[in-house]
Design a protein around this motif. Structure first.
Motif, PDB file in Angstrom:
ATOM      1  N   THR A 169      -6.249   7.477  -6.651  1.00  0.00           N
ATOM      2  CA  THR A 169      -5.931   8.890  -6.771  1.00  0.00           C
ATOM      3  C   THR A 169      -7.126   9.797  -6.571  1.00  0.00           C
ATOM      4  OG1 THR A 169      -4.959  10.562  -8.209  1.00  0.00           O
ATOM      5  CG2 THR A 169      -6.308   8.884  -9.249  1.00  0.00           C
ATOM      6  N   ALA A 170      -6.835  11.025  -6.241  1.00  0.00           N
ATOM      7  CA  ALA A 170      -7.877  12.040  -6.135  1.00  0.00           C
ATOM      8  C   ALA A 170      -8.151  12.667  -7.491  1.00  0.00           C
ATOM      9  CB  ALA A 170      -7.451  13.110  -5.137  1.00  0.00           C
ATOM     10  N   ARG A 171      -7.241  12.445  -8.414  1.00  0.00           N
ATOM     11  CA  ARG A 171      -7.403  13.031  -9.748  1.00  0.00           C
ATOM     12  C   ARG A 171      -8.359  12.170 -10.557  1.00  0.00           C
ATOM     13  NH1 ARG A 171      -0.957  12.954 -10.950  1.00  0.00           N
ATOM     14  NH2 ARG A 171      -0.261  13.984  -9.040  1.00  0.00           N
ATOM     15  N   LEU A 197       0.857  -1.183   0.000  1.00  0.00           N
ATOM     16  CA  LEU A 197       0.000   0.000   0.000  1.00  0.00           C
ATOM     17  C   LEU A 197       0.896   1.237   0.000  1.00  0.00           C
ATOM     18  CD1 LEU A 197      -2.694   1.494   0.354  1.00  0.00           C
ATOM     19  CD2 LEU A 197      -2.606   0.931   2.785  1.00  0.00           C
ATOM     20  N   VAL A 198       0.868   1.975  -1.101  1.00  0.00           N
ATOM     21  CA  VAL A 198       1.722   3.151  -1.246  1.00  0.00           C
ATOM     22  C   VAL A 198       0.840   4.380  -1.094  1.00  0.00           C
ATOM     23  CG1 VAL A 198       3.450   4.288  -2.680  1.00  0.00           C
ATOM     24  CG2 VAL A 198       3.033   1.829  -2.955  1.00  0.00           C
ATOM     25  N   GLU A 199       0.863   4.963   0.079  1.00  0.00           N
ATOM     26  CA  GLU A 199      -0.063   6.069   0.387  1.00  0.00           C
ATOM     27  C   GLU A 199       0.519   6.886   1.525  1.00  0.00           C
ATOM     28  OE1 GLU A 199      -2.312   8.631   0.479  1.00  0.00           O
ATOM     29  OE2 GLU A 199      -3.743   7.238  -0.449  1.00  0.00           O
ATOM     30  N   ASP A 200       0.674   8.192   1.317  1.00  0.00           N
ATOM     31  CA  ASP A 200       1.276   9.035   2.352  1.00  0.00           C
ATOM     32  C   ASP A 200       0.247   9.550   3.354  1.00  0.00           C
ATOM     33  OD1 ASP A 200       0.387  10.418  -0.007  1.00  0.00           O
ATOM     34  OD2 ASP A 200       1.053  12.263   0.957  1.00  0.00           O
ATOM     35  N   ASP A 257      -1.056   5.225  -4.689  1.00  0.00           N
ATOM     36  CA  ASP A 257      -1.571   6.595  -4.713  1.00  0.00           C
ATOM     37  C   ASP A 257      -0.702   7.400  -5.676  1.00  0.00           C
ATOM     38  OD1 ASP A 257      -2.824   9.013  -4.015  1.00  0.00           O
ATOM     39  OD2 ASP A 257      -1.388   9.366  -2.399  1.00  0.00           O
ATOM     40  N   LEU A 258      -1.296   8.244  -6.495  1.00  0.00           N
ATOM     41  CA  LEU A 258      -0.489   9.010  -7.451  1.00  0.00           C
ATOM     42  C   LEU A 258       0.154  10.240  -6.815  1.00  0.00           C
ATOM     43  CD1 LEU A 258      -2.295   9.003 -10.913  1.00  0.00           C
ATOM     44  CD2 LEU A 258      -0.547   7.460 -10.017  1.00  0.00           C
TER      45      LEU A 258
END
Ligand code: CA
Length: 225
Positions: free
Chosen positions: A81-83, A11-14, A54-55
């Motif tokens: 992503t939020a985009r 899980l790649v998410e800040d 996550d982008l």
């Protein structure tokens, strides 16, 4: 559906507010989750079966991370992503992502997408050795180890065999006769009360009696929420 090998998710998410509940939920589903906060850590990670990427990351653009991973691996990548615009959706898939979710998204939706990409990409693992994960219970047939919500529980040989028979096809009803044959003896003619006793002790050790459902007059099955 619930009988599947354990999938190692990176899980790649800040954003902690998104990552923490997500990781907990996925672990609950039987996934093995490792979490990183940066693109650099994502690129450096090894032994990953599926990326949730996550982008918008603090160091490297998520699209570059995606491109980098795809350049050397065919492991499924789901971009988060939020985009949400169409251009980014296309770009995400062109970068080699397998699927794309726009925040906010539902947890069930994510799990459905994860299963879909895993089905498409992974050859079926050997079911004999695959870890079975059902509703918080994890069974490793190679080591005969059983974990309930991450904590190991010690089962007797019969309790373990009984659990395995039920877990081999979660949700399916296994008749008393089938269980007695497989766990005790192919020619078991003794009192079947012993089965009830073992089911009772197994329920107790699993911590939730509802995990094993009684189908009155027929047998038992493992709950699959
Ligand atoms: Ca972010």
């Amino acid at each position: 559906m619930w009988h599947r090998p354990c999938v190692r998710v990176l899980l790649v998410e800040d954003d902690d507010a998104i990552a923490a509940p997500l990781a907990t939920g996925l672990e609950r589903e039987g996934y093995e989750v490792t979490r990183v906060r940066t693109g650099a850590d994502a690129v450096a990670a090894t032994r990953v079966d599926l990326y949730l990427l996550d982008l918008g990351l603090p160091d490297i653009d998520g699209r570059d991370v995606c491109r980098e991973i795809r350049g050397r691996s065919t492991v499924p990548i789901i971009v988060i992503t939020a985009r949400g615009d169409e251009v980014d959706r296309v770009v995400g898939l062109e970068l080699g992502a397998d699927d794309y979710l726009v925040k906010p998204f539902g947890f069930r939706e994510l799990v459905a997408r994860m299963r879909a990409v895993a089905r498409r990409s992974a050859p079926a693992a050997d079911p004999i050795d695959a870890v079975i994960a059902v509703d918080g219970v994890r069974i490793d047939p190679r080591t005969r180890q059983v974990l309930v919500d991450g904590a190991e529980v010690t089962l007797t040989r019969k309790e373990y065999d009984l659990l395995l028979v039920l877990a081999e096809d979660p949700g399916a009803v296994v008749t008393r006769a089938q269980i007695l044959e497989q766990v005790w003896d192919p020619h078991w003619y003794g009192p079947s009360k012993t089965l009830d006793v073992h089911v009772a002790s197994l329920r107790k050790k699993l911590g939730d009696p509802e995990v094993i459902e009684t189908i009155r007059g027929v047998g038992y099955r493992l709950r699959t929420t």
